[in-house]
Design an enzyme around this catalytic site. Structure first.
Site, short mmCIF file in Angstrom:
data_model
loop_
_atom_site.label_atom_id
_atom_site.label_comp_id
_atom_site.label_asym_id
_atom_site.label_seq_id
_atom_site.Cartn_x
_atom_site.Cartn_y
_atom_site.Cartn_z
N ARG A 111 57.85 12.94 46.52
CA ARG A 111 57.63 11.74 47.33
C ARG A 111 57.60 10.54 46.41
O ARG A 111 56.99 10.59 45.34
CB ARG A 111 56.29 11.82 48.08
CG ARG A 111 56.16 12.95 49.06
CD ARG A 111 56.97 12.78 50.30
NE ARG A 111 56.58 11.58 51.03
CZ ARG A 111 57.30 11.04 52.00
NH1 ARG A 111 58.45 11.57 52.36
NH2 ARG A 111 56.89 9.95 52.62
N LEU B 161 55.99 7.23 45.56
CA LEU B 161 54.65 6.71 45.83
C LEU B 161 54.68 5.18 45.90
O LEU B 161 55.43 4.53 45.17
CB LEU B 161 53.69 7.19 44.76
CG LEU B 161 53.56 8.71 44.69
CD1 LEU B 161 52.90 9.15 43.39
CD2 LEU B 161 52.79 9.24 45.90
N ARG C 243 54.94 5.06 54.56
CA ARG C 243 54.57 5.57 53.22
C ARG C 243 53.14 5.15 52.88
O ARG C 243 52.39 5.92 52.29
CB ARG C 243 55.52 5.02 52.15
CG ARG C 243 56.86 5.68 52.12
CD ARG C 243 57.66 5.23 50.89
NE ARG C 243 59.02 5.70 50.98
CZ ARG C 243 59.41 6.92 50.63
NH1 ARG C 243 58.52 7.78 50.16
NH2 ARG C 243 60.66 7.29 50.74
N HIS D 136 59.92 14.52 34.72
CA HIS D 136 61.23 14.23 35.30
C HIS D 136 62.28 15.03 34.55
O HIS D 136 62.24 15.10 33.33
CB HIS D 136 61.52 12.73 35.20
CG HIS D 136 62.80 12.34 35.84
ND1 HIS D 136 62.96 12.30 37.21
CD2 HIS D 136 64.00 12.02 35.31
CE1 HIS D 136 64.20 11.95 37.49
NE2 HIS D 136 64.86 11.78 36.35
#
Length: 194
Positions: free
Chosen positions: A95, A97, A69, A113
C-alpha cells in the site's frame, strides 16, 4: 522494551526472516527490542498464520471498506499504536502510505524495495531492470519518507543478472538476499538507536 510492529500484505517471507533473526540473535537481550505484532491489510495474507504460530499478536485492517487512503491509514495507525511501536517495518506491505502516516512514524518507519534504489522505484522492478539491460539488480532497505521508495538507505544487496533470467527467476534470487539484509539493517538500526 522496544516494540517492533511488522506490516505485511502476503506470504510474509521477509517478516518471517525478521522474526527468526530476532529470536536467533536474541534482540530482546541485545537491543531491548522484540517483534510484538504483525498487521496485514489483507485478511487472506499467508504470513498471519506464521506470526500466530510464533505467538505474535496479529491484526487485519482490510483496506477495501475504507473510502479513502487517509481513512485507511488512520485506522491502520490506530492498530499499530495499540502496540506502542518503537519501530514500524514494512515487509511486503503493498500500500502507498499517505504523507500524514509517514510523518506520524518519521524516523522509525523502514521498508525494503526489490531494486538498487534510486533505480527502479515503484512496481515491476525486475522486469524493468531486465528491459533496461542492467547487469545487476538487488534490494534496498531504507527509511520511509513521503517520496515513494526514497529515503536514507540503510543496506543494499547486489544480485547479478544472468543470461536467460526472467523477472520471476531474478525476483527469486533477489528475495533470498532480502531475507539476509532486512534483519541485518534492523539490527544495525536498533544498535544505533540504543
Amino acid at each position: 522494551m522496544k516494540n517492533i510492529v511488522i506490516l505485511i500484505s502476503g506470504g510474509g517471507s521477509n517478516m518471517a526472516a525478521i522474526v527468526r533473526a530476532a529470536q536467533r540473535d536474541n534482540w530482546r537481550k541485545a537491543f531491548g527490542a522484540e517483534v510484538t505484532a504483525v498487521i496485514s491489510n489483507r485478511p487472506d495474507a499467508g504470513g498471519l498464520a506464521f506470526a500466530r504460530e510464533q505467538g505474535l499478536a496479529t491484526e487485519v485492517v482490510d483496506h477495501k471498506p475504507f473510502p479513502s487512503r487517509e481513512a485507511f491509514d488512520e485506522a491502520l495507525a490506530a492498530a499499530i499504536d495499540r502496540h506502542v511501536p518503537a519501530l514500524v517495518v514494512l515487509a511486503g506491505f503493498m500500500r502507498i502510505l499517505t504523507p500524514g502516516f509517514v510523518q506520524r512514524y518519521q524516523g522509525r518507519l523502514l521498508n525494503i524495495h526489490p531494486s538498487l534504489l534510486p533505480a527502479f522505484p515503484g512496481l515491476h522492478t525486475h522486469q524493468r531492470a531486465l528491459d533496461a539491460g542492467c547487469r545487476f539488480a538487488g534490494a534496498t532497505v531504507h527509511q520511509v519518507t513521503t517520496e515513494l521508495d526514497f529515503g536514507p538507505i540503510l543496506e543494499q544487496a547486489v544480485v547479478p543478472i544472468v543470461p536467460g533470467d526472467t523477472a520471476a527467476t531474478l525476483a527469486a534470487r533477489v528475495l533470498t538476499q532480502e531475507h539476509l539484509i532486512y534483519p541485518k539493517a534492523i539490527a544495525q538500526f536498533l544498535r544505533q538507536a540504543a
